[in-house]
Every structure is written in C-alpha cells, then in structure tokens.
Design a protein around this motif. Structure first.
Motif, short mmCIF file in Angstrom:
data_model
loop_
_atom_site.label_atom_id
_atom_site.label_comp_id
_atom_site.label_asym_id
_atom_site.label_seq_id
_atom_site.Cartn_x
_atom_site.Cartn_y
_atom_site.Cartn_z
N HIS A 86 6.39 -7.74 -1.39
CA HIS A 86 5.85 -7.31 -2.68
C HIS A 86 4.50 -6.61 -2.48
O HIS A 86 3.71 -7.03 -1.65
N TYR A 87 4.27 -5.55 -3.25
CA TYR A 87 3.00 -4.84 -3.17
C TYR A 87 2.43 -4.58 -4.55
O TYR A 87 3.18 -4.32 -5.51
N GLU A 88 1.11 -4.62 -4.64
CA GLU A 88 0.42 -4.32 -5.90
C GLU A 88 -0.03 -2.86 -5.90
O GLU A 88 -0.15 -2.25 -4.84
N ASP B 77 -1.69 -0.66 -2.96
CA ASP B 77 -1.38 -1.19 -1.62
C ASP B 77 -0.61 -0.16 -0.80
O ASP B 77 0.21 0.58 -1.33
N THR B 78 -0.88 -0.15 0.49
CA THR B 78 -0.16 0.75 1.40
C THR B 78 1.03 0.04 2.01
O THR B 78 0.88 -1.02 2.60
N VAL B 79 2.21 0.63 1.85
CA VAL B 79 3.42 0.05 2.44
C VAL B 79 3.56 0.51 3.88
O VAL B 79 3.73 -0.30 4.78
N GLU C 160 2.60 4.39 -0.69
CA GLU C 160 1.75 3.43 -1.39
C GLU C 160 2.39 3.03 -2.70
O GLU C 160 3.12 3.81 -3.32
N ALA C 161 2.10 1.81 -3.13
CA ALA C 161 2.62 1.35 -4.42
C ALA C 161 1.84 2.00 -5.56
O ALA C 161 0.62 2.07 -5.51
N THR D 225 8.64 -4.29 -5.46
CA THR D 225 9.35 -5.24 -4.60
C THR D 225 10.31 -4.45 -3.70
O THR D 225 11.01 -3.57 -4.17
N LYS E 191 12.79 -5.41 3.18
CA LYS E 191 12.24 -4.87 4.41
C LYS E 191 13.20 -5.16 5.56
O LYS E 191 13.69 -6.28 5.69
#
Lengths: 239, 239
Positions: B47-49, B52-54, B108-109, B114, B117
DNA sequence: CGACGGATTGAAGCACCTCAACGGGAGTGG
DNA sequence: CCACTCCCGTTGAGGTGCTTCAATCCGTCG
C-alpha cells in the motif's frame, strides 16, 4: 534494438532468408531454419518507393511487416492537416504491434524500402505455436513503448535546441554510415524531422544552423552530418 | 483496457483474489483458480499513500506490480527539474513492462493505492509457464504503446485548449464516478495535469476556466466536474 | 482565527510560429 | 552545355500562444 537480440541459428545458403541483413535484429531471428523457411513462405516480399503508403490509419490490420531495408515513418494526421510522426522504422523493425482490428497510424516509406509481408492470421498462428517468437514480440513492444515514452518527455518538456540535439544523437546511434567514420546519415526531409519533433520546418533549420555555427556539428551534404563536439551535443540534448 | 479483457474463471470464496475488484481487467485475469492462488502467493499486497514512490527511475527492476486500487503516475525528471508525466496507471493496470534491468520512469502514488507486488524472477517463470499470461502481457504492452503514441500527437501538435479537452474526455472514460451520473472524478492535482499535458499549471487553470465560461463543462468541486456539452468538447479536443 | 498549500487571475515576456523572400542542387528541354 | 524550373532548405521580420512572474482567492488544518 540490439538489446533485444537473441542468438541466431545458422542458415543453409539456399534458405530464402540466407542473405537477409537484418535477421538478427528482426523478430524472425529467433526461428530456426525450417520454421523460418515455412514462416517466410506465408507471405511475399514487397517494395515501396518514397512517399508510398504501406498501411493507412483506420485500414483493417490484415497484415504485419518486417522491414528489411529502407526507412518508414509512422504518422497521424489531425483533421486540419497538422501531422505528428510517432516514430521511424529502421531495418529490422516490426510493423504491426496491435491487438486492434485497425491500424492506429499511417506507415509510409521515407526511403526505398523492402518489407517481408505476413497475413496477420497466419502470423498469429505462428506466434501461438512458437513461444520464443511471442516472447520476442513482447520484448519489441516493450522496447517501442520505452522509446515512445522517451519521446513524450522530448515533446512535452524540451526546447527546440534540446529536441534537435536529441534527434541528431538518436540518428547517430541508428544511422552511422560506415563504421569508423563519424559521418551520420540524415535520411529524412526537414519536414519529417519537424513533424517528428513537434516543431516547424523553419525552426528545425534554424536550430541545425545554430549547431553548425557553434561548431557542434558539421554538415557534410544536405543528407548527412558529422558530430564535431559529442560532449557538447549530449549536454545540449539533456537540457 | 476492456478491449483486452478475456473471459474470467470463477473463484471460490476463500481465494485470496476472490474480492479483487479488478481481476477481470488485470493481467492475472487469465489464470485459473489454482494457478492464480500460487501466483498471488509469490508476492505480498502493498500500500502507498499519495506522494510515495513505488519505483524510482534507474532502480533495479526487481519487482513488477498490478494496481488494484488508487492511482499512480509515471514520470521522468530532467536535470533542471522539468518533469514530464508519461502516463497514469488506473486500477487493473500493470506496472513493469520492460525487458531492461532498470525502470525507465518513476512511479508514484497520486491517490492512496494498493498493489499486488511480484518478484520479477518469479513473475517471469510464471509468464514462461503460462502462455495465456504471456499473450495477455503482450496485449497490454500493445495497448500502452497505442496510448503513448496517441499522447505523442497531443504533445507534438495540439493546442492548450485541445490538450485539456482531450484530457477531460479521457478522464470521463476512465473516472466516471457512479454509472448513470455524468460527474467525472478529477483525481490528480493541476500540477500533475500540467506535467502530463506538457503545459504550465496556470495554462491548465486558464483553459479549464475557459471551458467553464463557455458552458462546455461545469465544475462540481475542485476534484470533479461534469460535461455539459459533450459534442462541443469532442470538437474542441480534435482541433 | 491565522497560516498554509493548491488554484485562479492578471500583466508582461519570450520561444517558437507565421509569412515572406531568397538560395542552391537536381532534373528537363532546347 | 546552358537556361529554366521546381523543390527543398535557409534566412529574415514580425506576430502570438504559452510561459513567467506576481498577486489574490479559497478550502483545510492547526
């Protein structure tokens, strides 16, 4: 495209693809001799002169092609005549990456071009039967996608100078005439360059003149140039 | 992405992907129950906000992802800070189409997101073992390529008004909030819109104001709008 | 309530475009 | 072989669409 090349099977001298200069680059490269012979037999070799249309946007995508020599442009026309070239196809490149019924772009010959033509139906059968071909096709699509996205950065955020510098560098990687020489072929017209770079022909001409005046490049005829100061050109291309 | 959807196998209620809202859109959709279960087991859900960098450009491409909810942006930064967004990823989209060792773009998010991965190595094994997955992946790549080339036309040849109109239409196809309503979600900031369209934030704002003043759209909050005159918007987008 | 970040609006500047003239190599015909 | 033409490319001058810089608005959060 070298990055997606795989090891190439040897061919007997009487093989229809024996003298193909781009087999190691093209998608066909992964097929072994017998499979390649049968594959090639599914379609003819076709030739186009500069300006000829290979496929027209909105045409039924009934065939796919592998370019063996020459140069094609992929373009799209807006209703009022503005044109954008989405990319150039060099020898070894594949034409026909789509799952749609119709082509999205027009493909036209820029230079005299020779292509292997395959009916899409037969081609799909071959792809389904040869997993390594499918894999190769995916690699080509991924490569084209990365190139298209790189071009998005150029069109969205680079200045005219940066665009032209980037373009000349790209050509130097693709069109270095003879190995050992620093001379680069400039196989398309200024109009094609402009429509690829999202500029007007006058702007392209001015930028080239500017690079020449700054002794970054040197024109060696209207269809070729030489990079004098590679480091400076790299720098100009990046911004 | 609906155009590349295939028929979807049924899942038992205790399946880890049972409640996945985008399975029919995602690449995983082609796997049958047992294969999908094993596939999902190869990696976690992350999960990323917003912000945030994926994955970071030039990062080793050690993982691939499938976006199940939220929104990502794919972007590239020039040395001096100029930024170009190459695309947005919506639920069901796949992140990681590349044959290179490294990612070419930062992901990035934009909204809370969600993702499933998968370690690239295990993913590649699965792809090799499941031809239908490979096929699907090729279809996705072809689709992304067509979208990227369409965006090239926008960036290279369209005016600010045409760009914004095209963008709003694209969103209306992707983000129609509830079916039946004409309200469209505008999930990203003006900065993201500008960096996607190759414009400055002020220009985007002005164009939106212009469309509002011309009664083509109607703002229903800063993060949503309504298309009032669809025909006119289509016309403005085409040029 | 006051401060902050994102969005909008305004005014001035500039990069590229538009319009126009000119130049030069290739092909043609006398 | 030269004059003519055509097409493509180059160069110049002026215009414009988007950008830049700057001020204000507005919803959110402390």
């Amino acid at each position: 495209m070298a990055s997606v090349a795989a090891k190439i099977p040897e061919l007997e001298p009487d093989h229809p693809c024996f003298s193909c200069a781009v087999r190691e680059l093209a998608v066909c490269g992964v097929l072994e001799s017998a499979a390649l012979r049968a594959f090639k037999a599914t379609g003819p070799t076709v030739h186009y002169e500069p300006g000829d249309t290979v496929v027209f946007e909105a045409d039924n995508a009934a065939n796919v092609y592998s370019l063996t020599s020459g140069l094609l442009r992929l373009s799209k026309l807006l209703p009022d005549g503005r044109r954008q070239i989405a990319g150039f196809l060099f020898p070894g490149d594949f034409l026909g990456i789509t799952m749609e019924e119709e082509h999205a772009f027009t493909a036209e010959a820029v230079a005299p071009s020779t292509l292997c033509k395959f009916p899409r139906v037969r081609f799909d059968e071959y792809v389904a039967a040869h997993p390594q071909l499918e894999r190769r096709l995916y690699a080509v699509a991924a490569h084209e996608l990365a190139a298209a996205r790189q071009q998005l950065v150029l069109l969205g955020r680079k200045t005219a100078t940066e665009r032209v510098a980037s373009f000349l560098l790209m050509l130097s990687g693709r069109c270095s005439a003879g190995l050992g020489t620093t001379e680069v072929d400039l196989p398309m017209s200024r109009i094609d360059m402009a429509d690829y770079l999202g500029l007007r022909i006058e702007t392209v001409s001015r930028e080239i003149s500017g690079l020449k005046a700054a002794r970054v490049i040197q024109l060696t005829g209207r269809q070729s140039f030489r990079i004098v100061d590679r480091a400076r050109l790299d720098q100009l291309a990046e911004g």
